[in-house]
Motif scaffolding. Structure first.
Motif, short mmCIF file in Angstrom:
data_model
loop_
_atom_site.label_atom_id
_atom_site.label_comp_id
_atom_site.label_asym_id
_atom_site.label_seq_id
_atom_site.Cartn_x
_atom_site.Cartn_y
_atom_site.Cartn_z
N PHE A 304 41.43 37.62 37.28
CA PHE A 304 41.37 36.73 36.12
C PHE A 304 42.79 36.49 35.63
CE2 PHE A 304 40.62 35.75 31.60
CZ PHE A 304 39.74 34.69 31.76
N GLN A 305 43.31 35.30 35.89
CA GLN A 305 44.69 34.91 35.52
C GLN A 305 45.74 35.71 36.28
OE1 GLN A 305 45.10 32.24 33.81
NE2 GLN A 305 44.32 32.28 31.74
N VAL A 306 45.36 36.39 37.36
CA VAL A 306 46.35 37.11 38.19
C VAL A 306 46.18 36.69 39.65
CG1 VAL A 306 46.61 39.15 36.71
CG2 VAL A 306 44.81 39.12 38.44
N ARG A 307 47.17 36.99 40.46
CA ARG A 307 47.15 36.64 41.88
C ARG A 307 47.38 37.89 42.73
NH1 ARG A 307 45.08 33.13 40.12
NH2 ARG A 307 45.45 30.91 40.09
N GLN A 320 38.86 41.15 55.73
CA GLN A 320 37.82 40.19 55.35
C GLN A 320 37.18 40.52 54.00
OE1 GLN A 320 35.38 40.10 58.95
NE2 GLN A 320 36.35 38.18 59.52
N ILE A 321 38.06 40.76 53.03
CA ILE A 321 37.60 41.05 51.66
C ILE A 321 37.62 39.75 50.86
CG2 ILE A 321 38.17 42.30 49.51
CD1 ILE A 321 37.11 44.11 51.76
N ASP A 322 36.53 39.49 50.15
CA ASP A 322 36.41 38.27 49.34
C ASP A 322 37.19 38.46 48.04
OD1 ASP A 322 35.64 35.86 48.38
OD2 ASP A 322 33.52 36.31 48.16
N VAL A 323 38.25 37.67 47.87
CA VAL A 323 39.06 37.72 46.63
C VAL A 323 38.85 36.40 45.90
CG1 VAL A 323 41.37 37.96 45.64
CG2 VAL A 323 40.77 39.25 47.69
N ARG A 324 38.29 36.45 44.70
CA ARG A 324 38.04 35.24 43.91
C ARG A 324 38.98 35.22 42.72
NH1 ARG A 324 33.12 32.54 45.20
NH2 ARG A 324 32.76 33.11 47.38
N LEU A 325 39.63 34.09 42.49
CA LEU A 325 40.60 33.98 41.39
C LEU A 325 40.10 32.97 40.37
CD1 LEU A 325 43.75 33.82 43.71
CD2 LEU A 325 42.81 35.85 42.61
N TYR A 326 40.15 33.36 39.10
CA TYR A 326 39.65 32.49 38.03
C TYR A 326 40.63 32.44 36.86
CZ TYR A 326 35.21 33.32 40.44
OH TYR A 326 34.23 33.41 41.39
N SER A 327 40.53 31.35 36.08
CA SER A 327 41.31 31.29 34.85
C SER A 327 40.40 30.98 33.65
CB SER A 327 42.41 30.24 34.96
OG SER A 327 41.86 29.02 35.36
N ILE A 328 39.10 30.74 33.94
CA ILE A 328 38.14 30.49 32.86
C ILE A 328 36.99 31.48 33.01
CG2 ILE A 328 36.54 28.78 31.86
CD1 ILE A 328 38.46 26.62 33.06
N ILE A 329 36.70 32.20 31.93
CA ILE A 329 35.69 33.28 31.97
C ILE A 329 34.30 32.74 32.33
CG2 ILE A 329 35.09 33.27 29.49
CD1 ILE A 329 35.23 36.40 29.70
N ASP A 331 33.53 30.23 34.28
CA ASP A 331 33.45 29.96 35.73
C ASP A 331 33.15 31.22 36.52
OD1 ASP A 331 34.07 27.41 35.10
OD2 ASP A 331 36.12 27.43 35.87
N ALA A 332 33.85 32.32 36.14
CA ALA A 332 33.66 33.59 36.85
C ALA A 332 32.21 34.07 36.71
CB ALA A 332 34.61 34.64 36.30
#
Length: 447
Positions: A304-307, A320-329, A331-332
Motif C-alpha cells: 500500500f503506497q510502497v514498492r 512466482q509470488i503474487d505482489v499487488r500494489l495499491y494506492s487506494i484502500i 481498490d485493495a
C-alpha cells in the motif's frame, strides 16, 4: 487530530479520542451528520473527552446549520444555543470566519478542565503515526503528553528504541525541544513503532535497547504461542463445509495507520468457507524477507503506497509470488474480495431451455420407443439433460439417446418444429407426456 472518513479507520478514530483532551468534531453545514461522524462522537464520549462542534462551510449556498443541530439533538446531543451543554461554532475554513471564536471556546473548555502537565520531567508521549521516508528513514509522529523531549534523548516506543537525531514541528521546521501538548516528528528510531505505542525517554541508549530487545523477544514468543494448530474439531468443521480454503496475506505500507486499517478490513472479509490470515504486516518497502515468507507460507503480498526493492521483485518473479500494489484502500479491499469470490466453489442453478410435447410413439426393435414430438417452447439440444413429465409428475430424469428431424440426426430443434427423439435407457413413454429439457448454469457466488 484529523482522521480519514473511511469506515476502515475505526481504530485510528478510537486512538485519537484516547490521546486528546478536547475533541473538535467538524461537520459540513451543507451536508448531514455522516455515519463516521457519529462514530467519532461515540469514540469521544466513550473516552470521556469534552466535545466542541464546528459547523464548517457556512459561507456555502445551501448551508443549514440548524439541520445539523436538529440531527445532533436526535442523537441526544444538545448544543448550547438550544439549551444544551455542548459548545458549537459556525465557521468557514475558506474565509477564516469565526475561527477565533472557535478557539476561544476550546480555551474555555481547557480552563474548565484545569489541564496541567510538568514540563521538567522526562518526556512521555503517544505515537500517532510511523512512516518510512526515503531520504530520512523512519519518521515517527508523536504527541508529547508530559515532560520535554530534546534532541539527543534516548527513546523507547513499543519494541523499538533509538536516539532523537532531529525534531520537526507540524510545519516541517526544525525545533530543539518539544513540551507538553506539542506534536513533533522524530528522526532516529531504529524501527517503526506501532501507532498507539507509548513513547518514553530513558536514562541511556543501552537501557532503551535492552528493554526494546526484551519486548521484541516477548512479542515473538506471543506470536509463536498464538499460532493456531489445527484441531480435530477444526478438521471436522472444514469437512462439514466441504471446501474450506485459506488466503494468507502479507501487508506492507508506508504508514502504520493505513496498514492497520487495511489489515482490519481484509480480516473482516473472512467467511465460513474462506479464512483470511494476515501473517505479517509492517512499514517499509517490500523486501526479500517478505517474499521468502510469502513463499514459505503460500501467501500473496499487498503493498500500500510502497514498492518492492529490485532484489525482492526479481525473487518474487522467480518464486512466482503474487505482489499487488495499491494506492487506494477501496481498490485493495474490492480486489481481494473479488479474488475470494473466485475461490468459492461455484453454485449451479437449473435453467429450463425447452418444453417438448410427445404426439406419437413408435416401437422399433433393437432401438426402443421413438417419440414423435413438437417443440412447444425454447430450443432442445441433443446434449441437454431431460425430464419426462406425465400429468404434472416427474416420472424419469435422464438424457437423450438421439434427436432427429425427419431421418437426419440434428444437434438442436427450435420452437414450432417437429422432431423425433428417443430416451437413453427408458422406453415407457406415452402420447401427451412432456419432455422438459434443462441445463446446469454456473452462478458466480458473492461473499
Amino acid at each position: 487530530m484529523d482522521t480519514p472518513g473511511h469506515e476502515a479507520f475505526t481504530a485510528m478514530r478510537a486512538r485519537g479520542a484516547k490521546v486528546t483532551d478536547i475533541v473538535i468534531i467538524v461537520i459540513a453545514a451543507d451536508d448531514a451528520v455522516m455515519p463516521q461522524t457519529k462514530e467519532a462522537i461515540n469514540h469521544a464520549q466513550a473516552a470521556g473527552v469534552p466535545i466542541v462542534f464546528a459547523f464548517t462551510k457556512v459561507d456555502k449556498p445551501g448551508a443549514n446549520p440548524d439541520r445539523i443541530r436538529e440531527q445532533l439533538s436526535a442523537m441526544n446531543i444538545l448544543v448550547e444555543d438550544w439549551g444544551g451543554k455542548f459548545q458549537a461554532q459556525e465557521i468557514s475554513a475558506k474565509t477564516g470566519e469565526n475561527v477565533d471564536l472557535l478557539l476561544e471556546k476550546v480555551l474555555l473548555e481547557a480552563e474548565m478542565l484545569d489541564l496541567k502537565a510538568d514540563p521538567k520531567k522526562r518526556a512521555v508521549g503517544s505515537v500517532i503515526e510511523a512512516a518510512l521516508d526515503k531520504g530520512r528513514g523512519i519518521v515517527t509522529t508523536v504527541l508529547i503528553q508530559g515532560g520535554t523531549l530534546r534532541v539527543g534523548d534516548p527513546i523507547l516506543a513499543g519494541s523499538h528504541s533509538g536516539k532523537v537525531k532531529a525534531l520537526t514541528n507540524e510545519r516541517g521546521e526544525r525545533v530543539k525541544e518539544a513540551g507538553p501538548s506539542v506534536p513533533v516528528q522524530i528522526l532516529g528510531m531504529a524501527g517503526a513503532p506501532t501507532a498507539g505505542d507509548k513513547l518514553y525517554v530513558l536514562e541511556s541508549e543501552s537501557e532503551a535497547r535492552t528493554v526494546a530487545n526484551k519486548r521484541l523477544q516477548l512479542q515473538r514468543e506471543q506470536g509463536m504461542r498464538a499460532t493456531k494448530h489445527i484441531t480435530l474439531d477444526e478438521i471436522g468443521r472444514r469437512l462439514a463445509i466441504g471446501n474450506f480454503k485459506e488466503l494468507n496475506i502479507i501487508v506492507k505500507g508506508d504508514v502504520d495507520g493505513s496498514i492497520e486499517a487495511l489489515s482490519d478490513s481484509l480480516l473482516k472479509l473472512s467467511t465460513d468457507e474462506i479464512q483470511v490470515n494476515i501473517i505479517h504486516k509492517s512499514v517499509g518497502a517490500i523486501s526479500e524477507s517478505d517474499v521468502l515468507l510469502a513463499s514459505a507460507s503460500d501467501a500473496i503480498i499487498i503493498g500500500f503506497q510502497v514498492r518492492p526493492t529490485q532484489n525482492a521483485r526479481k525473487l518474487a518473479e522467480n518464486e512466482q509470488i503474487d505482489v499487488r500494489l495499491y494506492s487506494i484502500i477501496y481498490d485493495a479491499i474490492e480486489e481481494i474480495k473479488s479474488a475470494m469470490e473466485g475461490m468459492l466453489a461455484p453454485k449451479f442453478e437449473e435453467k429450463i431451455v425447452a418444453e417438448v410435447e410427445i404426439r406419437e410413439t413408435f416401437k422399433i426393435s433393437k432401438v426402443g420407443t421413438i417419440a414423435g414430438c413438437m417443440v412447444r417452447e425454447g430450443k432442445i439440444n441433443r446434449n441437454n439433460d431431460i425430464r419426462i413429465i406425465r400429468e404434472g409428475v416427474v416420472i424419469h430424469t435422464g438424457r437423450l439417446a438421439s434427436l432427429k428431424r425427419f431421418k437426419d440426426d440434428v444437434k438442436e430443434v427450435a420452437q414450432g418444429y417437429e422432431c423425433g427423439l428417443n430416451i437413453d435407457r427408458f422406453n415407457d413413454i406415452q402420447v401427451g407426456d412432456i419432455v422438459e429439457a434443462y441445463e446446469q448454469v454456473e452462478v458466480k457466488r458473492k461473499l
